[in-house]
Design a protein around this motif. Sequence first.
Motif, PDB file in Angstrom:
ATOM      1  N   ASN A   1     -53.043  36.154  -7.267  1.00  0.00           N
ATOM      2  CA  ASN A   1     -53.465  37.308  -8.066  1.00  0.00           C
ATOM      3  C   ASN A   1     -54.842  37.833  -7.668  1.00  0.00           C
ATOM      4  O   ASN A   1     -55.107  39.037  -7.764  1.00  0.00           O
ATOM      5  CB  ASN A   1     -53.456  36.941  -9.552  1.00  0.00           C
ATOM      6  N   THR A   2     -55.744  36.959  -7.210  1.00  0.00           N
ATOM      7  CA  THR A   2     -57.098  37.405  -6.851  1.00  0.00           C
ATOM      8  C   THR A   2     -57.178  37.919  -5.419  1.00  0.00           C
ATOM      9  O   THR A   2     -58.031  38.750  -5.104  1.00  0.00           O
ATOM     10  CB  THR A   2     -58.112  36.254  -7.033  1.00  0.00           C
ATOM     11  N   GLU A   3     -56.297  37.441  -4.530  1.00  0.00           N
ATOM     12  CA  GLU A   3     -56.355  37.824  -3.115  1.00  0.00           C
ATOM     13  C   GLU A   3     -55.544  39.078  -2.802  1.00  0.00           C
ATOM     14  O   GLU A   3     -55.538  39.545  -1.665  1.00  0.00           O
ATOM     15  CB  GLU A   3     -55.860  36.670  -2.242  1.00  0.00           C
ATOM     16  N   GLY A   4     -54.823  39.608  -3.788  1.00  0.00           N
ATOM     17  CA  GLY A   4     -54.014  40.804  -3.540  1.00  0.00           C
ATOM     18  C   GLY A   4     -52.801  40.526  -2.677  1.00  0.00           C
ATOM     19  O   GLY A   4     -52.361  41.384  -1.902  1.00  0.00           O
ATOM     20  N   ILE A   5     -52.248  39.357  -2.754  1.00  0.00           N
ATOM     21  CA  ILE A   5     -51.068  38.963  -1.961  1.00  0.00           C
ATOM     22  C   ILE A   5     -49.832  39.656  -2.516  1.00  0.00           C
ATOM     23  O   ILE A   5     -49.669  39.772  -3.734  1.00  0.00           O
ATOM     24  CB  ILE A   5     -50.921  37.423  -1.988  1.00  0.00           C
ATOM     25  N   ASP A   6     -48.953  40.145  -1.632  1.00  0.00           N
ATOM     26  CA  ASP A   6     -47.780  40.887  -2.091  1.00  0.00           C
ATOM     27  C   ASP A   6     -46.455  40.171  -1.811  1.00  0.00           C
ATOM     28  O   ASP A   6     -45.382  40.718  -2.085  1.00  0.00           O
ATOM     29  CB  ASP A   6     -47.757  42.301  -1.487  1.00  0.00           C
ATOM     30  N   PHE A   7     -46.489  38.955  -1.286  1.00  0.00           N
ATOM     31  CA  PHE A   7     -45.252  38.204  -1.043  1.00  0.00           C
ATOM     32  C   PHE A   7     -45.615  36.718  -0.910  1.00  0.00           C
ATOM     33  O   PHE A   7     -46.657  36.380  -0.340  1.00  0.00           O
ATOM     34  CB  PHE A   7     -44.570  38.691   0.247  1.00  0.00           C
ATOM     35  N   ILE A   8     -44.764  35.844  -1.462  1.00  0.00           N
ATOM     36  CA  ILE A   8     -45.029  34.402  -1.412  1.00  0.00           C
ATOM     37  C   ILE A   8     -43.836  33.680  -0.803  1.00  0.00           C
ATOM     38  O   ILE A   8     -42.678  33.980  -1.137  1.00  0.00           O
ATOM     39  CB  ILE A   8     -45.283  33.810  -2.822  1.00  0.00           C
ATOM     40  N   VAL A   9     -44.104  32.726   0.062  1.00  0.00           N
ATOM     41  CA  VAL A   9     -43.067  31.840   0.593  1.00  0.00           C
ATOM     42  C   VAL A   9     -43.408  30.422   0.150  1.00  0.00           C
ATOM     43  O   VAL A   9     -44.510  29.928   0.410  1.00  0.00           O
ATOM     44  CB  VAL A   9     -42.983  31.907   2.132  1.00  0.00           C
ATOM     45  N   MET A  10     -42.460  29.784  -0.540  1.00  0.00           N
ATOM     46  CA  MET A  10     -42.697  28.432  -1.071  1.00  0.00           C
ATOM     47  C   MET A  10     -41.574  27.498  -0.636  1.00  0.00           C
ATOM     48  O   MET A  10     -40.421  27.920  -0.502  1.00  0.00           O
ATOM     49  CB  MET A  10     -42.764  28.447  -2.607  1.00  0.00           C
ATOM     50  N   GLY A  11     -41.914  26.253  -0.453  1.00  0.00           N
ATOM     51  CA  GLY A  11     -40.907  25.250  -0.135  1.00  0.00           C
ATOM     52  C   GLY A  11     -40.374  24.606  -1.398  1.00  0.00           C
ATOM     53  O   GLY A  11     -41.123  24.332  -2.330  1.00  0.00           O
ATOM     54  N   SER A  12     -39.059  24.383  -1.449  1.00  0.00           N
ATOM     55  CA  SER A  12     -38.456  23.706  -2.588  1.00  0.00           C
ATOM     56  C   SER A  12     -38.549  22.207  -2.383  1.00  0.00           C
ATOM     57  O   SER A  12     -38.223  21.695  -1.310  1.00  0.00           O
ATOM     58  CB  SER A  12     -36.989  24.126  -2.731  1.00  0.00           C
ATOM     59  N   HIS A  13     -38.989  21.489  -3.440  1.00  0.00           N
ATOM     60  CA  HIS A  13     -39.132  20.036  -3.306  1.00  0.00           C
ATOM     61  C   HIS A  13     -37.786  19.328  -3.353  1.00  0.00           C
ATOM     62  O   HIS A  13     -37.678  18.170  -2.985  1.00  0.00           O
ATOM     63  CB  HIS A  13     -40.054  19.479  -4.376  1.00  0.00           C
ATOM     64  N   GLY A  14     -36.715  20.015  -3.871  1.00  0.00           N
ATOM     65  CA  GLY A  14     -35.398  19.407  -3.904  1.00  0.00           C
ATOM     66  C   GLY A  14     -35.202  18.398  -5.015  1.00  0.00           C
ATOM     67  O   GLY A  14     -34.239  17.646  -5.017  1.00  0.00           O
ATOM     68  N   HIS A  15     -36.113  18.348  -6.010  1.00  0.00           N
ATOM     69  CA  HIS A  15     -35.929  17.415  -7.124  1.00  0.00           C
ATOM     70  C   HIS A  15     -34.726  17.822  -7.954  1.00  0.00           C
ATOM     71  O   HIS A  15     -34.391  18.985  -8.055  1.00  0.00           O
ATOM     72  CB  HIS A  15     -37.145  17.415  -8.041  1.00  0.00           C
ATOM     73  N   LYS A  16     -34.088  16.868  -8.585  1.00  0.00           N
ATOM     74  CA  LYS A  16     -33.003  17.139  -9.511  1.00  0.00           C
ATOM     75  C   LYS A  16     -33.174  16.276 -10.748  1.00  0.00           C
ATOM     76  O   LYS A  16     -33.749  15.211 -10.705  1.00  0.00           O
ATOM     77  CB  LYS A  16     -31.637  16.843  -8.873  1.00  0.00           C
ATOM     78  N   ALA A  17     -32.615  16.777 -11.859  1.00  0.00           N
ATOM     79  CA  ALA A  17     -32.520  16.012 -13.102  1.00  0.00           C
ATOM     80  C   ALA A  17     -33.835  15.358 -13.499  1.00  0.00           C
ATOM     81  O   ALA A  17     -34.807  16.023 -13.794  1.00  0.00           O
ATOM     82  CB  ALA A  17     -31.393  14.982 -12.998  1.00  0.00           C
ATOM     83  N   LEU A  18     -33.889  14.008 -13.458  1.00  0.00           N
ATOM     84  CA  LEU A  18     -35.035  13.284 -14.003  1.00  0.00           C
ATOM     85  C   LEU A  18     -36.315  13.559 -13.224  1.00  0.00           C
ATOM     86  O   LEU A  18     -37.396  13.565 -13.796  1.00  0.00           O
ATOM     87  CB  LEU A  18     -34.747  11.776 -14.005  1.00  0.00           C
ATOM     88  N   LYS A  19     -36.207  13.776 -11.905  1.00  0.00           N
ATOM     89  CA  LYS A  19     -37.414  14.032 -11.118  1.00  0.00           C
ATOM     90  C   LYS A  19     -38.100  15.323 -11.549  1.00  0.00           C
ATOM     91  O   LYS A  19     -39.309  15.449 -11.455  1.00  0.00           O
ATOM     92  CB  LYS A  19     -37.077  14.081  -9.629  1.00  0.00           C
ATOM     93  N   ASP A  20     -37.311  16.301 -12.002  1.00  0.00           N
ATOM     94  CA  ASP A  20     -37.923  17.531 -12.506  1.00  0.00           C
ATOM     95  C   ASP A  20     -38.754  17.252 -13.741  1.00  0.00           C
ATOM     96  O   ASP A  20     -39.795  17.874 -13.970  1.00  0.00           O
ATOM     97  CB  ASP A  20     -36.834  18.564 -12.839  1.00  0.00           C
ATOM     98  N   LEU A  21     -38.291  16.313 -14.577  1.00  0.00           N
ATOM     99  CA  LEU A  21     -39.059  15.958 -15.765  1.00  0.00           C
ATOM    100  C   LEU A  21     -40.372  15.291 -15.390  1.00  0.00           C
ATOM    101  O   LEU A  21     -41.397  15.472 -16.027  1.00  0.00           O
ATOM    102  CB  LEU A  21     -38.247  15.010 -16.642  1.00  0.00           C
ATOM    103  N   ILE A  22     -40.328  14.473 -14.311  1.00  0.00           N
ATOM    104  CA  ILE A  22     -41.497  13.693 -13.905  1.00  0.00           C
ATOM    105  C   ILE A  22     -42.470  14.542 -13.101  1.00  0.00           C
ATOM    106  O   ILE A  22     -43.666  14.599 -13.373  1.00  0.00           O
ATOM    107  CB  ILE A  22     -41.062  12.460 -13.080  1.00  0.00           C
ATOM    108  N   PHE A  23     -41.940  15.241 -12.087  1.00  0.00           N
ATOM    109  CA  PHE A  23     -42.815  15.955 -11.152  1.00  0.00           C
ATOM    110  C   PHE A  23     -43.032  17.427 -11.516  1.00  0.00           C
ATOM    111  O   PHE A  23     -43.916  18.065 -10.983  1.00  0.00           O
ATOM    112  CB  PHE A  23     -42.229  15.878  -9.734  1.00  0.00           C
ATOM    113  N   GLY A  24     -42.184  17.952 -12.407  1.00  0.00           N
ATOM    114  CA  GLY A  24     -42.332  19.349 -12.800  1.00  0.00           C
ATOM    115  C   GLY A  24     -41.601  20.283 -11.853  1.00  0.00           C
ATOM    116  O   GLY A  24     -41.048  19.885 -10.839  1.00  0.00           O
ATOM    117  N   THR A  25     -41.567  21.553 -12.200  1.00  0.00           N
ATOM    118  CA  THR A  25     -40.891  22.557 -11.384  1.00  0.00           C
ATOM    119  C   THR A  25     -41.908  23.642 -11.044  1.00  0.00           C
ATOM    120  O   THR A  25     -42.011  24.654 -11.729  1.00  0.00           O
ATOM    121  CB  THR A  25     -39.698  23.152 -12.144  1.00  0.00           C
TER     122      THR A  25
END
Length: 627
Positions: free
Chosen positions: A581-605
Amino acid sequence: MITNESLGNVHNTVSTENKTGWRKLLSFLGPAYLVSVGYMDPGNWATDLAAGSQFGYKLIWVLLLSNMIALLLQNLCVRLGIVRGLDLAQASKHSYPRFVNFCLYILAQISIIACDLAEVIGMAIGLNLLFGLPLIWGVSITMLDTLLLLFLMNKGMRKLEGFIISLIFIVGLAFLLEMFIVKPVALEVAKGFIPTELNQRSLYLAIGIIGATVMPHNLYLHSSLVQTRKIDRSDEGIKNAIRYNFWDTTIALNLAFFVNAAILILAASAFFGRGYHEVAEIQDAHKLLTNIFGKLAPALFAIALIAAGQSSTVTGTLAGQIIMEGHLNLRIAPWLRRLLTRIFAIVPAFFTILHAGEEGLGKLLILSQVVLSLQLGFAIIPLIHFTSDKKRMGKFAINVPLRILAWLFAVVIVGLNVRLVIEEISSWAAENPGSADIVNYVATPIAGAIGLLLLYVFIRPLLFKHAGQPSYVPHGLAASLDNLEAVHYNHIAVTIDFSKNDEDCIRHALMQGGKKATYTLIHVVETAGARYYGKQVMDNETQSDVNNLDKYVDALTKLHYKAEARIGYGGPATAIAEIVNTEGIDFIVMGSHGHKALKDLIFGTTVNTVRHKVNVPVLVVKPGARK
């Protein structure tokens, strides 16, 4: 075209096409079994035990009547879900104003909490009877079913249905064995199917049986679950789907009737026939079974109670999701919704155990059924309106005789439940003179307001004929596509975590912006020091991350790309969003961690959280994704 889907994560996930004969029928079996568990939950147990112990076999016909009413109403839900592709909550949203929908949601949510309260109590009592676990601990353990539901939902609809059917099988088998132990008199059981005159006491129990059997959340649930089947949308395909689901519903609800009848017959044979006429508490029934038949019968009784409570709590969660998304278009994580509902159910159970002991739980169980009765009319009346609407249902609208029968059942149910509520309010005032003001100035006005709302729900569809398009839909309507020129991004952010995902993320970012764009590589330091001190921290991990990020920047610069590094501190999602938001970026590329079920609860999304914190497109690259 309506763009939202009921239970979107499992919508149309079970294929029924290209199948014939018994394989075709089996592909449709499942939704009604999830619904049927609501007809054999601990609330039903309480009314069935009381009816059998006080009146013997005389009220079996009331159970049969309740089952016939349930069969009709659940098949109307099937018709609504298949023909219009809407669940009951969604159909209500398209027919009533927003404020009314909000009120309907509140009432439906209260009924789900009341139903969940019955499951909490039943589960705690079952664990207490089987293992001697204190009730307060049994109530606490019921929190764990949140994790069970999350696990089952991630395994798919067929696995969830299989789990529920297994629990139903355990309940049915337990009571089948109970019948061999108590040995009921077949002729007396048969006489119980003949309607008899009801006195004041038996009428009260009959109302309780009907109120506990025909549950409002089951109507919402069934209209959604039938949409998990992918069907041929031709007239013939819809007709076949309705027919197959009719058999699914008939088989499942008759099994539920067998369980309820077995509980009543068990109470009549074991208690009424031996002079125990006031067995209304589940714990009392268990103790008497122990005294009369030894250890096997009460053990089977407790196992069945645990299975019934656990299966009902899973389907109650699904109903909660349907009601929240349908009436309010509000979607939250299933585990969070389950946790909130369970907390609202556990709190009154905790206080009841602490202040009133075990005896208070029985009264709380009956109170939960009274609360359920309040909501019933708000589900039945719209359902009949919607399935009678020839403009929206076409040739699949219910015919006049069926419509008359449905309205007759609705009048009976609403009338009996209104009487039940009035009698309960009157008895509260009579038994507790000190609380008369609360009854007169709080309970009675609330009941009156709910009655007026029910009247509005009935009259509105008769006075206003709505157009085919809903007044509002969750995601809006499709826009015209008249300008499809390529979009060029000038400033692209790439999130870096120094894993094997980095190369894929950078590769996809370069594909979007080429040599003209500027690339900002973002890495977030999550150490304890970074969370507390932010930019002031320069521990070993932070210094190492800075050096590694600079290596990526140098590599891109040598390839003639414009690149820069940015380090964030603390929570990943917040830090990434702040830089974007501060750098004026207009597109983001992110890697998916691939967590499922319980790992999402632990590591977050992180990805989902970032998406809600920024106003630019986000490209999510899964591990190993390459062009």
